[in-house]
Design an enzyme around this catalytic site. Sequence first.
Site, PDB file in Angstrom:
ATOM      1  N   ALA A   1      22.416  13.523 -10.337  1.00 21.25           N
ATOM      2  CA  ALA A   1      23.798  13.942 -10.581  1.00 21.25           C
ATOM      3  C   ALA A   1      24.809  13.261  -9.660  1.00 21.25           C
ATOM      4  CB  ALA A   1      23.899  15.460 -10.462  1.00 21.25           C
ATOM      5  N   ALA A   2      24.663  13.451  -8.352  1.00 21.74           N
ATOM      6  CA  ALA A   2      25.677  12.919  -7.432  1.00 21.74           C
ATOM      7  C   ALA A   2      25.671  11.394  -7.419  1.00 21.74           C
ATOM      8  CB  ALA A   2      25.452  13.465  -6.021  1.00 21.74           C
TER       9      ALA A   2
ATOM     10  N   SER B   1      20.031  11.074 -14.136  1.00 20.20           N
ATOM     11  CA  SER B   1      21.129  11.864 -14.704  1.00 20.20           C
ATOM     12  C   SER B   1      20.636  12.988 -15.605  1.00 20.20           C
ATOM     13  CB  SER B   1      22.080  10.949 -15.488  1.00 20.20           C
ATOM     14  OG  SER B   1      22.608   9.950 -14.651  1.00 20.20           O
TER      15      SER B   1
ATOM     16  N   CYS C   1      18.683  22.045 -13.471  1.00 19.06           N
ATOM     17  CA  CYS C   1      18.905  23.478 -13.745  1.00 19.06           C
ATOM     18  C   CYS C   1      18.289  23.888 -15.071  1.00 19.06           C
ATOM     19  CB  CYS C   1      20.400  23.787 -13.767  1.00 19.06           C
ATOM     20  SG  CYS C   1      21.282  23.273 -12.285  1.00 19.06           S
TER      21      CYS C   1
ATOM     22  N   VAL D   1      13.719   4.098  -1.523  1.00 20.97           N
ATOM     23  CA  VAL D   1      14.281   3.554  -0.286  1.00 20.97           C
ATOM     24  C   VAL D   1      13.542   4.186   0.884  1.00 20.97           C
ATOM     25  CG1 VAL D   1      16.341   3.398   1.157  1.00 20.97           C
ATOM     26  CG2 VAL D   1      16.522   3.079  -1.316  1.00 20.97           C
TER      27      VAL D   1
ATOM     28  N   ASP E   1      22.715  17.647  -3.243  1.00 25.90           N
ATOM     29  CA  ASP E   1      21.912  18.637  -2.519  1.00 25.90           C
ATOM     30  C   ASP E   1      21.547  18.229  -1.102  1.00 25.90           C
ATOM     31  OD1 ASP E   1      22.027  19.966  -4.896  1.00 25.90           O
ATOM     32  OD2 ASP E   1      19.902  19.761  -5.397  1.00 25.90           O
TER      33      ASP E   1
ATOM     34  N   ASN F   1      27.807  17.033  -9.146  1.00 25.71           N
ATOM     35  CA  ASN F   1      28.621  16.218 -10.040  1.00 25.71           C
ATOM     36  C   ASN F   1      30.037  16.027  -9.505  1.00 25.71           C
ATOM     37  OD1 ASN F   1      27.243  15.381 -12.705  1.00 25.71           O
ATOM     38  ND2 ASN F   1      26.509  17.459 -12.382  1.00 25.71           N
TER      39      ASN F   1
ATOM     40  N   TYR G   1      42.006  41.150 -23.181  1.00 25.75           N
ATOM     41  CA  TYR G   1      41.372  42.414 -23.570  1.00 25.75           C
ATOM     42  C   TYR G   1      41.361  42.570 -25.079  1.00 25.75           C
ATOM     43  CZ  TYR G   1      41.123  47.196 -25.163  1.00 25.75           C
ATOM     44  OH  TYR G   1      40.783  48.308 -25.878  1.00 25.75           O
TER      45      TYR G   1
END
Length: 461
Positions: free
Chosen positions: A17-18, A47, A51, A88, A293, A315, A436
């Site tokens: 994500a990041a 990507s 979740c 890496v 994270d 994200n 409402y």
Amino acid sequence: MNMSAASERLVVIGGDAAGMSAASQARRLKGPGELEIVAFERGHFTSYSACGIPYWVGGDVEERDQLIARTPEEHRARDIDLRMRTEVTEIDVAGQRVRARDLDSGAESWTSYDKLVIATGARPIRPQMPGADAPGVHGVQTLDDGQALLDTLARTRGRNAVVVGAGYIGVEMAEALINRGYEVTVVNRGSEPMSTLDPDMGRLVHEAMEGMGITMVNDAEVTKVLTGDDGRVRAVATQDAEYPADVVVLGIGVRPETSLAKAAGLPVGQHDGLLTDLAMRVRGHENIWAGGDCVEVLDLVSGQERHIALGTHANKHGQVIGANVGGGYATFPGVVGTAVSKVCDLEIARTGLREKDARRAGLRFETVTVESTSRAGYYPGASPMTVKMLAERRTGRLLGVQIVGREGAGKRVDIAAVALTAGMTVEAMTALDLGYAPPFSPVWDPVLVAARKAVLKVRAS
């Protein structure tokens, strides 16, 4: 006529994500002639929605690929040099380069960078105990993990499952395994499930889970995983008992994956996450950014740094980083700690501070708890919900909200999340003009009922 400047190279570590949000946003702002982008991902996928893994395992989502927002080929089509199955292993800050190893061939090479993004994510906490690495014991952090678990479920003849831990992943995986027809036992260190809630609200989750046929074992810690003659898991043991298990899922939580960054001398906080400024730049380093994270974020309610592993934050971090790397400007001011989950038809939501968070921050507060319904009480399908609210003594500033209920309960927490972000008092909240109609809410929304009750308590304090 001036010649165009030589292109810079952006290196991204982590393809979820990041990392890929940062790469994609930077590419929108700068073309291949201005910015070369190289991204490394050690897994098989990019990507994707981590979740969504419990819902894929449980069968609500049919295909793994439904969880993938963008494939490696799609990234490469946008001139991002994405190298899969490549890990890496070292960051050379002084030399502005990273060492990477191809996990299939074993070949290693150095890649230089002008700008670096670290998006290494988090790793599941694996308890240090006998048998923790036995076949049949699974974490569920990545799509690879989810596929491995599904493969085990397909091979397993027995129908006993043990989930270790009762946080978000633990309760979601308990539901997934119930959906798969397993007898599920959840072993939890805490006094109640969902330690992100106060224990009185966690008790409601406990009762509901047992009502769904899940066996809850609280105040217990798994001390070993027992294996059979074939080496596979057959049970888990606590100090007092053994629980048969054909499969074990670890839902103990995650820690920032910052070993690479720490080895390079980059700054981490008390939760082991990388420390960044508002632009998501690693503190003290002009050309290194970090997000997702693996970082700590500012809690806007307590003013303290926290580690919260959520895709929503990751994200947003990526968007901010990509804008800054690409020559624009953006900031990430912080979070209020909003999260929502479900186990079967029970919805669980929270935002802001728990009682112990408020005490740790040195705040004096009042709490109120109200019982209400998701719709007008006379309207078909109205279901009960419990709302707990924390407000600062004297000032009345909203500090936190927790909600447990059935359909229509969970997303009501967003009202409180906006109020927290705006720094509203509970008295100001009572004037909110919320939608409402009987199919959607009682005349007084349950969150506003709690706010009214909190006003009275704050005034009396």
